[in-house]
Design an enzyme around this catalytic site. Sequence first.
Site, PDB file in Angstrom:
ATOM      1  CD  GLU A  54      -2.353  -7.416   2.978  1.00 50.48           C
ATOM      2  OE1 GLU A  54      -2.182  -6.222   2.624  1.00 50.48           O
ATOM      3  OE2 GLU A  54      -2.763  -7.721   4.105  1.00 50.48           O
TER       4      GLU A  54
ATOM      5  CD  GLU B 108       1.640  -5.435   5.932  1.00 45.68           C
ATOM      6  OE1 GLU B 108       2.416  -6.385   6.218  1.00 45.68           O
ATOM      7  OE2 GLU B 108       0.925  -5.432   4.924  1.00 45.68           O
TER       8      GLU B 108
ATOM      9  CB  ALA C 172      -0.898  -0.015   1.228  1.00 42.16           C
TER      10      ALA C 172
ATOM     11  N   GLY D  63       0.680  -4.936   1.045  1.00 42.98           N
ATOM     12  CA  GLY D  63      -0.490  -4.954   0.178  1.00 42.98           C
ATOM     13  C   GLY D  63      -0.210  -5.590  -1.177  1.00 42.98           C
TER      14      GLY D  63
HETATM   15  C1  HXC Z   1       5.055   4.406  -0.988  1.00 41.00           C
HETATM   16  C2  HXC Z   1       6.973   3.469  -1.806  1.00 41.00           C
HETATM   17  C3  HXC Z   1       6.616   2.202  -1.283  1.00 41.00           C
HETATM   18  C4  HXC Z   1       5.373   2.110  -0.578  1.00 41.00           C
HETATM   19  C5  HXC Z   1       8.524   1.991  -2.261  1.00 41.00           C
HETATM   20  N1  HXC Z   1       8.156   3.278  -2.404  1.00 41.00           N
HETATM   21  N2  HXC Z   1       7.590   1.319  -1.586  1.00 41.00           N
HETATM   22  N3  HXC Z   1       6.208   4.543  -1.653  1.00 41.00           N
HETATM   23  N4  HXC Z   1       4.643   3.234  -0.462  1.00 41.00           N
HETATM   24  N5  HXC Z   1       4.923   0.969  -0.083  1.00 41.00           N
HETATM   25  C6  HXC Z   1       8.909   4.336  -3.082  1.00 41.00           C
HETATM   26  C7  HXC Z   1      10.089   4.790  -2.262  1.00 41.00           C
HETATM   27  O1  HXC Z   1       9.690   5.713  -1.289  1.00 41.00           O
HETATM   28  C8  HXC Z   1      10.963   5.418  -3.316  1.00 41.00           C
HETATM   29  O2  HXC Z   1      10.442   6.693  -3.622  1.00 41.00           O
HETATM   30  C9  HXC Z   1      10.714   4.529  -4.532  1.00 41.00           C
HETATM   31  O3  HXC Z   1       9.478   3.849  -4.282  1.00 41.00           O
HETATM   32  C10 HXC Z   1      11.798   3.475  -4.720  1.00 41.00           C
HETATM   33  O4  HXC Z   1      11.955   2.765  -3.485  1.00 41.00           O
HETATM   34  P1  HXC Z   1      13.350   2.579  -2.730  1.00 41.00           P
HETATM   35  O5  HXC Z   1      13.056   2.321  -1.321  1.00 41.00           O
HETATM   36  O6  HXC Z   1      14.262   3.715  -3.041  1.00 41.00           O
HETATM   37  O7  HXC Z   1      13.894   1.266  -3.469  1.00 41.00           O
HETATM   38  P2  HXC Z   1      14.859   0.128  -2.871  1.00 41.00           P
HETATM   39  O8  HXC Z   1      15.953   0.753  -2.063  1.00 41.00           O
HETATM   40  O9  HXC Z   1      15.195  -0.733  -4.021  1.00 41.00           O
HETATM   41  O10 HXC Z   1      13.945  -0.676  -1.835  1.00 41.00           O
HETATM   42  C11 HXC Z   1      12.834  -1.410  -2.283  1.00 41.00           C
HETATM   43  C12 HXC Z   1      11.960  -1.805  -1.078  1.00 41.00           C
HETATM   44  C13 HXC Z   1      11.581  -0.572  -0.272  1.00 41.00           C
HETATM   45  C14 HXC Z   1      12.704  -2.828  -0.199  1.00 41.00           C
HETATM   46  C15 HXC Z   1      10.694  -2.509  -1.667  1.00 41.00           C
HETATM   47  O11 HXC Z   1      11.061   0.427  -1.169  1.00 41.00           O
HETATM   48  C16 HXC Z   1      10.563  -0.814   0.789  1.00 41.00           C
HETATM   49  O12 HXC Z   1      10.869  -1.339   1.829  1.00 41.00           O
HETATM   50  N6  HXC Z   1       9.315  -0.373   0.541  1.00 41.00           N
HETATM   51  C17 HXC Z   1       8.246  -0.463   1.496  1.00 41.00           C
HETATM   52  C18 HXC Z   1       7.771  -1.891   1.634  1.00 41.00           C
HETATM   53  C19 HXC Z   1       6.655  -1.970   2.663  1.00 41.00           C
HETATM   54  O13 HXC Z   1       6.834  -1.668   3.837  1.00 41.00           O
HETATM   55  N7  HXC Z   1       5.496  -2.385   2.216  1.00 41.00           N
HETATM   56  C20 HXC Z   1       4.324  -2.547   3.068  1.00 41.00           C
HETATM   57  C21 HXC Z   1       3.589  -1.261   3.075  1.00 41.00           C
HETATM   58  S1  HXC Z   1       2.297  -1.323   4.274  1.00 41.00           S
HETATM   59  P3  HXC Z   1      11.409   7.990  -3.733  1.00 41.00           P
HETATM   60  O14 HXC Z   1      10.437   9.124  -3.912  1.00 41.00           O
HETATM   61  O15 HXC Z   1      12.207   8.037  -2.491  1.00 41.00           O
HETATM   62  O16 HXC Z   1      12.229   7.681  -4.965  1.00 41.00           O
HETATM   63  C22 HXC Z   1       1.072  -2.125   3.508  1.00 41.00           C
HETATM   64  C23 HXC Z   1      -0.172  -2.258   4.290  1.00 41.00           C
HETATM   65  C24 HXC Z   1      -1.141  -3.117   3.590  1.00 41.00           C
HETATM   66  O17 HXC Z   1       1.188  -2.560   2.409  1.00 41.00           O
HETATM   67  C25 HXC Z   1      -2.478  -2.950   4.179  1.00 41.00           C
HETATM   68  C26 HXC Z   1      -3.393  -2.215   3.296  1.00 41.00           C
HETATM   69  C27 HXC Z   1      -3.866  -3.022   2.121  1.00 41.00           C
END
Ligand code: HXC
Length: 262
Positions: free
Chosen positions: A115, A135, A68, A112
Site C-alpha cells: 500500500e 491481510e 504494517a 501496508g
Molecule cells: C511485525 C514483522 C512483520 C510485520 C515480519 N516481521 N513482518 N513484525 N509486523 N508485518 C518480523 C517477524 O516477526 C520477525 O521478527 C522478523 O520480522 C523476520 O521475519 P520472519 O517471519 O522471521 O522472516 P521470513 O521467515 O523470511 O518471512 C518473511 C515474511 C513474513 C514472509 C515477510 O515475515 C511475513 O509473513 N510477515 C508478515 C506479512 C504480513 O502479513 N503483512 C501484512 C501485515 S497487515 P522476530 O522478532 O521473530 O525475528 C497489514 C495491514 C495494512 O499490513 C493495513 C494498515 C496500513
Amino acid sequence: SAKTYEHLLVSSPKPGVGFVQLNRPKALNALCTPLILELNAALRDYQADKSIGAIVLTGSERAFAAGADIKEMKDLTFSTAYGNDFIENWSELVTFLKKPLIVAVNGYALGGGCELAMMGDIIYVGPKATFGQPEIKLGTIPGGGGSQRLTRAIGKSRAMDIILTGDNISAKQAAEWGLAARVFDTPEETVDAALSTAEKIASYSQIAVKACKEVVNKSQELGVRDGVEFERRIFHGLFGSKDQTIGMTAFAEKKKPEWTNE
Ligand code: HXC
C-alpha cells in the site's frame, strides 16, 4: 537534510534528489507508527526544500516493507482504532507531497508495504520484488488503501484474486500488470534507475513537474471528459509561467533552457 532518524536513512545522493531508505531491518521494515511519523517528517522536509525536485523511497534488498506492524496492531480494539484514527497518518503523504515519489521495491512489499509503494508515483522493481495483500490470512482486510489503489492499478479481477487469496505476485507479474513501471535485473540497478529517473525529473521546471503530477493524479478521481477539461485549464495556466516561455524559446533558439521554477 542532516536529520537523523531511528527507522530511516536519509540522504541526497544526486543533485535535486531526496533519498529515503526504510531502515528497520530486524522487522523487515514493518511499518510501525514511529516509522510512519518519521517518514512523514522526512518527506515534509523534502517537500519544503526548494533544492529538491524528486524523491526516491526504497527499503532493503530483502524487504521494501513486510506490512504494517502486526505486533503493534494485534491488541487494538475497535474503539482505539476508530477513536484515534489508527493509520490515518499513513495517507498524509498523498496530500502534502506534491513532488514526484519514485518507489524502488526489492523483496517483500506486503500488506501496508504494498500500500505504501502504491502511494508513490512510479514503482520500479528488482528481480525478487514480491507484492501481496496478505491481510485475509490475519483475519482482516487491507487498511492503507490497498483495495482501492490495487484495483485501479491492475483491475478488479486481478485485485480480487490477490486480496481474497492472500497470494503474492512476482516482480515480473507486477510489471506485466502495470503495478510497476519497470523491472530491473538486480536490486542495485533498481535503486540506481530510480535515482536516475528522479535526477532527470529534478532537472525540469518544478512548476511543470508539479502540474504533471497533479493532472495525472486527477485522472484517478475524474471521468475522462472532466479530466481532460481539468488538464486543459492547468495547461492554459502554465502559459502564465516563466518556465513555459523559457522552455519554448530555448527550443526555438536551439539552446538549453535554464529553469527558474517560476
Ligand atoms: C511485525 C514483522 C512483520 C510485520 C515480519 N516481521 N513482518 N513484525 N509486523 N508485518 C518480523 C517477524 O516477526 C520477525 O521478527 C522478523 O520480522 C523476520 O521475519 P520472519 O517471519 O522471521 O522472516 P521470513 O521467515 O523470511 O518471512 C518473511 C515474511 C513474513 C514472509 C515477510 O515475515 C511475513 O509473513 N510477515 C508478515 C506479512 C504480513 O502479513 N503483512 C501484512 C501485515 S497487515 P522476530 O522478532 O521473530 O525475528 C497489514 C495491514 C495494512 O499490513 C493495513 C494498515 C496500513
